[in-house]
Enzyme design. Structure first.
Site, PDB file in Angstrom:
ATOM      1  N   ASP A  95      52.635  61.609  35.678  1.00 59.27           N
ATOM      2  CA  ASP A  95      53.747  61.151  34.844  1.00 59.27           C
ATOM      3  C   ASP A  95      54.899  62.112  35.119  1.00 59.27           C
ATOM      4  O   ASP A  95      54.860  63.270  34.704  1.00 59.27           O
ATOM      5  CB  ASP A  95      53.308  61.201  33.364  1.00 59.27           C
ATOM      6  CG  ASP A  95      54.448  60.914  32.399  1.00 59.27           C
ATOM      7  OD1 ASP A  95      55.565  60.606  32.851  1.00 59.27           O
ATOM      8  OD2 ASP A  95      54.205  61.003  31.175  1.00 59.27           O
ATOM      9  N   LYS A 130      65.436  63.593  36.424  1.00 61.24           N
ATOM     10  CA  LYS A 130      65.029  62.183  36.524  1.00 61.24           C
ATOM     11  C   LYS A 130      66.212  61.243  36.280  1.00 61.24           C
ATOM     12  O   LYS A 130      66.269  60.151  36.830  1.00 61.24           O
ATOM     13  CB  LYS A 130      63.920  61.920  35.490  1.00 61.24           C
ATOM     14  CG  LYS A 130      63.305  60.541  35.570  1.00 61.24           C
ATOM     15  CD  LYS A 130      62.072  60.493  34.700  1.00 61.24           C
ATOM     16  CE  LYS A 130      61.508  59.106  34.566  1.00 61.24           C
ATOM     17  NZ  LYS A 130      60.285  59.097  33.763  1.00 61.24           N
ATOM     18  N   GLU A 162      55.707  52.952  33.517  1.00 56.60           N
ATOM     19  CA  GLU A 162      55.101  53.776  32.456  1.00 56.60           C
ATOM     20  C   GLU A 162      54.355  52.920  31.416  1.00 56.60           C
ATOM     21  O   GLU A 162      53.219  53.263  31.052  1.00 56.60           O
ATOM     22  CB  GLU A 162      56.169  54.651  31.795  1.00 56.60           C
ATOM     23  CG  GLU A 162      56.591  55.792  32.719  1.00 56.60           C
ATOM     24  CD  GLU A 162      57.978  56.346  32.435  1.00 56.60           C
ATOM     25  OE1 GLU A 162      58.586  55.949  31.428  1.00 56.60           O
ATOM     26  OE2 GLU A 162      58.460  57.172  33.232  1.00 56.60           O
ATOM     27  N   ASP A 203      57.722  53.637  23.441  1.00 55.87           N
ATOM     28  CA  ASP A 203      57.678  54.928  24.141  1.00 55.87           C
ATOM     29  C   ASP A 203      58.927  55.755  23.812  1.00 55.87           C
ATOM     30  O   ASP A 203      60.028  55.434  24.254  1.00 55.87           O
ATOM     31  CB  ASP A 203      57.587  54.657  25.655  1.00 55.87           C
ATOM     32  CG  ASP A 203      57.502  55.942  26.476  1.00 55.87           C
ATOM     33  OD1 ASP A 203      57.666  57.031  25.908  1.00 55.87           O
ATOM     34  OD2 ASP A 203      57.268  55.836  27.692  1.00 55.87           O
TER      35      ASP A 203
END
Ligand code: AMP
Length: 610
Positions: free
Chosen positions: A8, A70, A147, A169
């Protein structure tokens, strides 16, 4: 069998998982920490540092530190690190390489393959950049998966039949909600929505501003003005925020955080969970509109979703659980560590590719909600039988949670603490697991706070502590084998109804068996606003009358809901009884309310049975 790592690669944190004995397992670093902050830096000597050390130096040396890379993946850009420039892929490769090394050290051999996760909204360029980062780190990226897909695989890769899941999430810096469909190990994302600039870091910011404003008004110094005090405050509020997920009140204490006229100033402040929840509520409301949007895009309604799954560290916040349960009308699942679930799912995907057998992740959880009986509202009606949840069902064990309650009357010097297990908001439909009284409370105004801590261990031993916040007066009981007791004494609906009709059965294990009168009652925090209503009622009736009125009102609302399903004969009898019951409630006629109420309950009972 070849190892395929599950990675992850997050905005704030990253993790790496492998499959061990058919179960995904997140690998910790040498200090036992499974989470690697996604931060890359150069230390004062110019040596590369990745993870916590880099994160710790960020405030003081931002020019030598890169965070949240990211967000830049897929862009044609360069970031500065010391006197060099790097592409986002190169920085990400440094994080991936650190995770690869961690895995190789744990496994004792080289690892070459990985499954890496990306957000569902990542476009092709962002996915390609992620793949390239993997290759730069010396990894063959066998698959890039979404994800939410990983989260679904962690919870159940092979449900017996097609399942639709909602994955909520909320990480440190990003939020997304996805609707997924899983069948035989194949996950399809039906819709996904989110906010790429919303996460737990914003919660920290809100709490930081709140604390800094209070300090400013008290001392005339703004802690946000100097990097060191700001950074210390940020660390302290993040710790406080995390603690507020389990505690009802936390202390924020930082010694010598500022200086005034040559004298040191300390920060000492208490934050109550309700106060914190008010600060973050607007942010959570935003997440709920994303959720509505995703449901609309998938053209589904809440009852077409079989499971709600929470991932991302920030979903440990109990307020989020409450809001989602309210919005979707079903319990949420967070039994798998929310910040590790995505890495675990990537490892499950790796195992599926490698042809290794994996089962759903096994965790010990509490199968039923544990809560405290309090005066509260059910369906808009005030009732003394409201069950305020403290440890929600599906919480991993061991679990410790504290909730704050308040006394209902001025000068109330004792409170009856009744602990229930079950899923109904109405304690009469749940199972009483223990009760005790805390006596000798300070004779102060209503709203005197009592903190109730429930600690449930793996063996089902439940420790209950009630503490008066004002004085520290405390009372504690241990309930043996709460889980087992529940399983073996699990009752049918009919027995529950009988209990409700004839009173709770005696149980020699519990102390203080007799049920205190209304004066012993407590209020959950969300019900403080009804204090006024309770107080004015007090002027109008005895505790017995108030209790009877509440009983009558809640029965009327229950019966009204059942009316459409009643056969014509029952319906007409029920309607006549309800007319009489309303009159009795209006007159506060205690005996009459109980007499008619019993007849109404009888009809409801037989209707349910037939
Ligand atoms: P993630 O990116 O999934 O690792 O999530 C990181 C975010 O989760 C950060 O904002 C953390 O402060 C937050 N977080 C971690 N533990 C807790 C907790 N117990 N309660 C609330 N937020 C938490």
């Amino acid at each position: 069998m070849e190892t395929i790592l599950g990675i992850d690669l997050g905005t704030t944190n990253s993790e790496v998982a492998i499959i061990r004995n058919g179960q995904p397992y997140v690998l910790p670093d040498d200090d036992g920490q499974p989470i690697l902050p996604s931060v890359v830096g150069l230390d004062a000597q110019g040596k590369l540092i990745v993870g916590r050390a880099a994160r710790n130096q960020f405030v003081l040396a931002p020019e030598r530190t890169v965070i949240s890379i990211k967000r830049k993946m897929g862009e044609e850009t360069r970031v500065n690190l010391g006197d060099q420039q790097y592409t986002p892929q190169e920085i990400s490769a440094m994080i991936l390489r650190t995770l690869k090394q961690r895995a190789e050290k744990a496994l004792g051999h080289e690892v070459k393959k990985a499954v890496i996760t990306v957000p569902a909204f990542f476009n092709e360029a962002q996915r390609a950049a992620t793949r390239e980062a993997g290759e730069l780190a010396g990894l063959d990226v066998v698959r890039i998966i979404n994800e939410p897909t990983a989260a679904v695989l962690t919870y159940d890769p092979h449900p017996p039949e097609m399942q639709r899941l909602l994955v909520y999430d909320l990480g440190g810096g990003t939020f997304d909600v996805s609707i997924a469909q899983v069948e035989a190990g194949v996950v399809e994302i039906l819709a996904s929505h989110g906010d790429t600039h919303l996460g737990g870091d914003d919660f920290d910011q809100r709490l930081l501003d709140h604390v800094a404003d209070r300090f400013l008004s008290e001392h005339g110094i703004d802690l946000r003005d100097t990097p060191i005090s700001r950074s210390r405050l940020l660390r302290a509020v993040e710790d406080a925020k995390k603690a507020l997920s389990f505690e009802a009140v936390v202390q924020i204490e930082e010694e010598f955080i500022a200086e005034k006229k040559g004298l040191p100033l300390n920060l000492k402040l208490e934050v109550v969970r309700a106060e914190y929840e008010a600060l973050i509520e607007p942010l959570l409301v935003k997440t709920l509109s994303c959720l509505d949007q995703a449901m609309e895009d998938a053209q589904l309604t809440a009852n077409q979703i079989q499971k709600v799954v929470l991932v991302g560290g920030a979903t440990r916040t109990p307020f989020i659980h409450r809001l989602l349960q309210e919005r979707l009308g079903r319990p949420v699942h967070s039994e798998i560590e929310p910040d590790l679930a995505v890495a675990m799912g990537a490892a499950v995907q790796g195992a599926l590719i490698a042809g290794i057998d994996v089962g759903p992740v096994l965790v010990d959880i509490t199968p039923h909600t544990l809560g405290i009986e309090a005066l509260g509202e059910i369906d808009g009606m005030l009732t003394p039988f409201y069950r305020a949840p403290v440890i929600e069902r599906n919480t991993p064990l061991p679990a410790t949670r504290t909730e704050s309650f308040g006394t209902i009357s001025d000068g109330q010097d004792q409170a009856q603490i009744r602990v229930f297990q079950g899923e109904s908001e109405d304690t009469r439909d749940d199972v009483l697991v223990g009760q005790f009284k805390i006596e000798g409370l300070a004779k102060v105004e209503a709203g005197n706070q009592i903190l109730i801590k429930l600690a449930l261990d793996l063996n089902g031993m439940l420790n209950v502590t009630a503490t008066e916040r004002l004085t520290g007066l405390s009372r504690h009981v241990t309930i043996d084998n709460a889980l087992e007791r529940f399983r073996t004494t699990e009752r049918t609906d009919a027995i529950d109804r009988l209990d409700a009709l004839f009173g709770t059965p005696e149980d020699e294990q519990f102390e203080d068996q007799e049920y205190g009168d209304d004066e012993d009652r407590i209020l959950p925090p969300s019900a403080y606003q009804v204090l006024g209503a309770v107080a004015s009622e007090e002027a109008n009736g005895t505790p017995e009358q108030r209790q009877a009125v509440q009983f009558g009102q809640s029965l009327i609302s229950k019966a009204e809901q059942c009316l459409p399903e009643a056969n014509p004969e029952d319906a007409s009898e029920l309607k006549a009884l309800l007319t009489d019951l309303r009159k009795a409630v209006e007159k506060r006629a205690t005996a009459e309310i109980h007499k008619i109420g019993t007849e109404v309950e009888d009809i409801l009972f037989y209707m349910k049975d037939n």
